[in-house]
Design an enzyme around this catalytic site. Sequence first.
Site, mmCIF file in Angstrom:
data_model
loop_
_atom_site.group_PDB
_atom_site.id
_atom_site.type_symbol
_atom_site.label_atom_id
_atom_site.label_comp_id
_atom_site.label_asym_id
_atom_site.label_seq_id
_atom_site.Cartn_x
_atom_site.Cartn_y
_atom_site.Cartn_z
ATOM 1 N N ALA A 8 -49.425 56.006 -47.643
ATOM 2 C CA ALA A 8 -50.696 56.092 -46.909
ATOM 3 C C ALA A 8 -51.428 57.368 -47.299
ATOM 4 C CB ALA A 8 -50.446 56.054 -45.415
ATOM 5 N N GLN A 9 -52.712 57.224 -47.521
ATOM 6 C CA GLN A 9 -53.501 58.377 -47.978
ATOM 7 C C GLN A 9 -54.471 58.831 -46.898
ATOM 8 O OE1 GLN A 9 -55.432 57.309 -51.669
ATOM 9 N NE2 GLN A 9 -53.510 57.067 -52.754
ATOM 10 N N GLY A 10 -55.349 57.885 -46.472
ATOM 11 C CA GLY A 10 -56.471 58.245 -45.585
ATOM 12 C C GLY A 10 -56.040 58.998 -44.355
ATOM 13 N N SER A 53 -53.747 51.224 -38.721
ATOM 14 C CA SER A 53 -52.435 50.577 -38.734
ATOM 15 C C SER A 53 -51.301 51.569 -38.504
ATOM 16 C CB SER A 53 -52.222 49.785 -40.013
ATOM 17 O OG SER A 53 -51.965 50.625 -41.058
ATOM 18 N N LEU A 54 -51.421 52.784 -39.001
ATOM 19 C CA LEU A 54 -50.385 53.769 -38.657
ATOM 20 C C LEU A 54 -50.448 54.041 -37.155
ATOM 21 C CD1 LEU A 54 -50.546 56.222 -41.698
ATOM 22 C CD2 LEU A 54 -48.634 54.740 -41.030
ATOM 23 N N SER A 78 -37.465 51.179 -42.435
ATOM 24 C CA SER A 78 -37.513 52.632 -42.211
ATOM 25 C C SER A 78 -38.873 53.216 -42.585
ATOM 26 C CB SER A 78 -36.398 53.322 -43.004
ATOM 27 O OG SER A 78 -36.566 53.091 -44.392
ATOM 28 N N ARG A 93 -58.653 44.525 -39.988
ATOM 29 C CA ARG A 93 -58.203 45.829 -39.496
ATOM 30 C C ARG A 93 -59.165 46.931 -39.894
ATOM 31 N NH1 ARG A 93 -55.020 50.234 -41.900
ATOM 32 N NH2 ARG A 93 -55.289 49.084 -43.829
ATOM 33 N N ARG A 112 -64.179 47.326 -44.946
ATOM 34 C CA ARG A 112 -63.715 47.128 -46.321
ATOM 35 C C ARG A 112 -63.760 45.677 -46.796
ATOM 36 N NH1 ARG A 112 -57.722 49.503 -45.442
ATOM 37 N NH2 ARG A 112 -58.881 51.433 -45.435
ATOM 38 N N HIS A 114 -53.783 44.563 -49.850
ATOM 39 C CA HIS A 114 -53.431 45.865 -49.282
ATOM 40 C C HIS A 114 -52.676 45.775 -47.959
ATOM 41 C CE1 HIS A 114 -53.922 50.114 -48.430
ATOM 42 N NE2 HIS A 114 -54.608 49.857 -47.334
ATOM 43 N N HIS A 134 -57.921 45.931 -50.354
ATOM 44 C CA HIS A 134 -58.534 47.269 -50.404
ATOM 45 C C HIS A 134 -59.537 47.270 -51.555
ATOM 46 C CE1 HIS A 134 -59.167 51.551 -50.516
ATOM 47 N NE2 HIS A 134 -58.487 51.664 -49.392
ATOM 48 N N ALA A 163 -42.933 54.057 -40.759
ATOM 49 C CA ALA A 163 -43.359 54.772 -39.545
ATOM 50 C C ALA A 163 -42.898 54.053 -38.286
ATOM 51 C CB ALA A 163 -44.886 54.892 -39.536
ATOM 52 N N GLU A 195 -63.969 57.018 -42.250
ATOM 53 C CA GLU A 195 -63.720 55.854 -43.116
ATOM 54 C C GLU A 195 -64.553 54.671 -42.660
ATOM 55 O OE1 GLU A 195 -59.217 56.893 -44.683
ATOM 56 O OE2 GLU A 195 -59.398 55.407 -43.122
HETATM 57 P P1 FAD Z 1 -43.501 50.131 -43.823
HETATM 58 O O1 FAD Z 1 -43.916 51.529 -43.815
HETATM 59 O O2 FAD Z 1 -43.932 49.314 -44.964
HETATM 60 O O3 FAD Z 1 -41.904 50.086 -43.737
HETATM 61 C C1 FAD Z 1 -41.206 48.859 -43.874
HETATM 62 C C2 FAD Z 1 -39.740 49.151 -44.104
HETATM 63 O O4 FAD Z 1 -38.978 47.951 -44.028
HETATM 64 C C3 FAD Z 1 -39.440 49.760 -45.454
HETATM 65 O O5 FAD Z 1 -38.494 50.758 -45.256
HETATM 66 C C4 FAD Z 1 -38.832 48.600 -46.236
HETATM 67 O O6 FAD Z 1 -37.983 48.994 -47.266
HETATM 68 C C5 FAD Z 1 -38.065 47.911 -45.123
HETATM 69 N N1 FAD Z 1 -37.734 46.516 -45.365
HETATM 70 C C6 FAD Z 1 -38.569 45.509 -45.714
HETATM 71 N N2 FAD Z 1 -37.873 44.363 -45.825
HETATM 72 C C7 FAD Z 1 -36.585 44.649 -45.532
HETATM 73 C C8 FAD Z 1 -35.379 43.891 -45.498
HETATM 74 N N3 FAD Z 1 -35.344 42.582 -45.786
HETATM 75 N N4 FAD Z 1 -34.215 44.511 -45.169
HETATM 76 C C9 FAD Z 1 -34.215 45.843 -44.894
HETATM 77 N N5 FAD Z 1 -35.327 46.611 -44.936
HETATM 78 C C10 FAD Z 1 -36.485 46.019 -45.240
HETATM 79 N N6 FAD Z 1 -52.624 52.731 -42.903
HETATM 80 C C11 FAD Z 1 -53.250 53.668 -42.172
HETATM 81 O O7 FAD Z 1 -53.320 53.567 -40.942
HETATM 82 N N7 FAD Z 1 -53.803 54.757 -42.808
HETATM 83 C C12 FAD Z 1 -53.754 54.933 -44.150
HETATM 84 O O8 FAD Z 1 -54.245 55.922 -44.660
HETATM 85 C C13 FAD Z 1 -53.124 53.931 -44.926
HETATM 86 N N8 FAD Z 1 -53.069 54.046 -46.282
HETATM 87 C C14 FAD Z 1 -52.340 53.135 -46.989
HETATM 88 C C15 FAD Z 1 -52.191 53.314 -48.367
HETATM 89 C C16 FAD Z 1 -51.393 52.438 -49.093
HETATM 90 C C17 FAD Z 1 -51.226 52.634 -50.569
HETATM 91 C C18 FAD Z 1 -50.750 51.361 -48.430
HETATM 92 C C19 FAD Z 1 -49.882 50.404 -49.191
HETATM 93 C C20 FAD Z 1 -50.910 51.165 -47.068
HETATM 94 C C21 FAD Z 1 -51.709 52.054 -46.338
HETATM 95 N N9 FAD Z 1 -51.881 51.892 -44.965
HETATM 96 C C22 FAD Z 1 -52.538 52.847 -44.244
HETATM 97 C C23 FAD Z 1 -51.159 50.843 -44.243
HETATM 98 C C24 FAD Z 1 -49.915 51.495 -43.590
HETATM 99 O O9 FAD Z 1 -49.343 52.393 -44.491
HETATM 100 C C25 FAD Z 1 -48.886 50.479 -43.176
HETATM 101 O O10 FAD Z 1 -49.472 49.417 -42.485
HETATM 102 C C26 FAD Z 1 -47.840 51.129 -42.284
HETATM 103 O O11 FAD Z 1 -47.299 52.237 -42.940
HETATM 104 C C27 FAD Z 1 -46.775 50.123 -41.925
HETATM 105 O O12 FAD Z 1 -45.680 50.804 -41.390
HETATM 106 P P2 FAD Z 1 -44.376 49.966 -41.072
HETATM 107 O O13 FAD Z 1 -43.369 50.929 -40.557
HETATM 108 O O14 FAD Z 1 -44.719 48.796 -40.259
HETATM 109 O O15 FAD Z 1 -43.930 49.377 -42.496
HETATM 110 C C1 SIN Z 2 -57.167 54.435 -47.514
HETATM 111 O O1 SIN Z 2 -56.820 55.615 -47.532
HETATM 112 O O2 SIN Z 2 -58.181 54.009 -48.045
HETATM 113 C C2 SIN Z 2 -56.279 53.456 -46.829
HETATM 114 C C3 SIN Z 2 -56.509 53.525 -45.385
HETATM 115 C C4 SIN Z 2 -55.943 52.339 -44.694
HETATM 116 O O3 SIN Z 2 -55.466 51.405 -45.303
HETATM 117 O O4 SIN Z 2 -56.005 52.346 -43.459
#
Ligand code: FAD
Ligand code: SIN
Length: 540
Positions: free
Chosen positions: A46-48, A379-380, A13, A374, A278, A339, A232, A15, A116
């Site tokens: 996610a911050q950036g 990634s978002l 759950s 990346r 990075r 990261h 990171h 993005a 960035e």
């Molecule tokens: P996630 O958002 O990680 O969601 C995964 C989901 O799967 C979660 O709900 C988790 O609980 C669930 N899950 C996992 N395993 C299981 C299981 N076995 N059973 C059921 N549920 C499960 N990217 C950017 O583009 N810009 C940014 O600014 C940025 N900043 C970041 C800052 C931080 C601190 C971090 C950690 C990452 C950042 N990233 C950023 C990377 C980005 O946030 C992620 O790559 C992106 O949000 C991934 O989205 P997702 O939906 O694929 O996974």
């Molecule tokens: C950050 O805000 O530095 C993270 C951005 C990213 O992982 O894409």
Amino acid sequence: MELVRSDILVIGSGAAGLFFALKASEYADVRVLTKKEADQSNTKYAQGGIASVMDRVRDSFELHIKDTIEAGGGLCDREAVEIMVREGPDRIEELIDLGVRFSRDDSSGDLRLGREGGHTMPRIVHYGDLTGRELEDTLLEACATNPRIELEENRLAVDLVVDGQGRVRGCHAIPGEGEIRTYLASNTVLATGGAGKIYLYTSNPDVATGDGIAMAYAAGAEIENLEFVQFHPTCLYHPDAKSRLISEALRGEGAVLRSLDGREFMRDYDPRGELAPRDIVARAIDSEMKLSGEKYVLLDISHRPGDWLSQRFPFICETCLEFGIDISVEPIPVVPAAHYMVGGVKARIDGTTDLEGLYAIGEVACSGCHGANRLASNSLLESLVSAARCAARLAGEMESHRYEPSGEDVPVAADPKVLETVILDHDWDLARRVMWDYVGIVRSDERLHIARQRISQISQTVRMLFDEYGISSDMVELRNIVLVSSLVVESASARKESRGLHYNMDWPDRDPSREYCTILRRGTGRGPATTYGHSEGTGD
Ligand code: FAD
Ligand code: SIN
């Protein structure tokens, strides 16, 4: 055994999973499983922001594509990158329509665009430094009011259900200790995010244990490019600060990296200084720390006024203050941490994998958008674009695949005996420390060799514990951490060169003859993975 049926099953759950669910709910009933509270995801932190070409006067799709491919070290899939970049602005507009707020200029009302590392233009759409929280909350609200979406919290997916023809039919999940429930669906979408927790130090929250990669691998899917783990450069260094990122956007706003004696060092490593990609910044910090023997370096933005900082970076100001650091008057102690998992389940940008009925989107997938490295905030963007593409693709595939599971599909019943947590904790810490010490920012053949031996020993112990004590949430996560660690070691050992995020000091140069992706597929039985490469790079 309780059976639950849905048109589409989404695991995760963040993005990717939530945006997919909203889109697919236009034509199907969608069930979303998530392992802890709904908002626990990398997305939330996610911050950036989200990279996208929203200013078509100064910026262009061509420039964003070029920046992305340049960062990708020759392994991006150009078609996937083009789709991601060109469809980005429409996805951002859809988020705005859903109610996601982004920072805007006070007078013109135009989106404020951040800058960035690796981006030649300001193109990061953000909401202060709380972009992820804003996105996650808004998507969750939209899902909560959608009658065709059912979201179940605290459901840890354990294994995929695969029928005799190799088609994925859903998953087994733990809805509570001592129970197993089988979720069947016409199509299953893995959106389980990253695997930062395979390392001792990470910016990721606890849920990021690589479960999707482990489940897909066990089911026979191809796993691609796991050697490319992004570290990171700047996480807060403080004994009590777990998983606290200090966004790259600070450097985009002029923050400077210094050694403890005050020397600015980034231009010694790259002419782009603090805004180099990075991997370069992380390796520069690693090298400075090794040269000086210090445990951290300093990130300084204290030349910016306090009011401005608390408006632009409210979360970071508050986080640092919690640890006694006022960033408007003093520098921030920072260290690199694991990261982002660039590799993952091999998929196309529409989520298609090599297993029928299984789709992978977001961080769990390797869609070719990022190649060997990346670009920040891509990634978002990838998560949103591939979620939308996947939903469009599945709209044409909703014929019912009614399926009755047979005994073979049913996993060992969850009947965990009591295992002292100290035993699990020990292996959990050990595996993550091995990965940190031997498979980190800088690797060598010897370090990888040691890592392979150590992880293999831990893996044997975990298998023994698994057989003896049965399925429990902690055991499943440990199993996944150890399995994904072993796959990262395998992939890293196979790449005898340095490229993108993979740096091996015994092979410090890029080898043009190795411009291919690393693919792993499960061997037979409990045997080792098969490793092979195939050419798919962009050629630049
Ligand atoms: P996630 O958002 O990680 O969601 C995964 C989901 O799967 C979660 O709900 C988790 O609980 C669930 N899950 C996992 N395993 C299981 C299981 N076995 N059973 C059921 N549920 C499960 N990217 C950017 O583009 N810009 C940014 O600014 C940025 N900043 C970041 C800052 C931080 C601190 C971090 C950690 C990452 C950042 N990233 C950023 C990377 C980005 O946030 C992620 O790559 C992106 O949000 C991934 O989205 P997702 O939906 O694929 O996974
Ligand atoms: C950050 O805000 O530095 C993270 C951005 C990213 O992982 O894409």
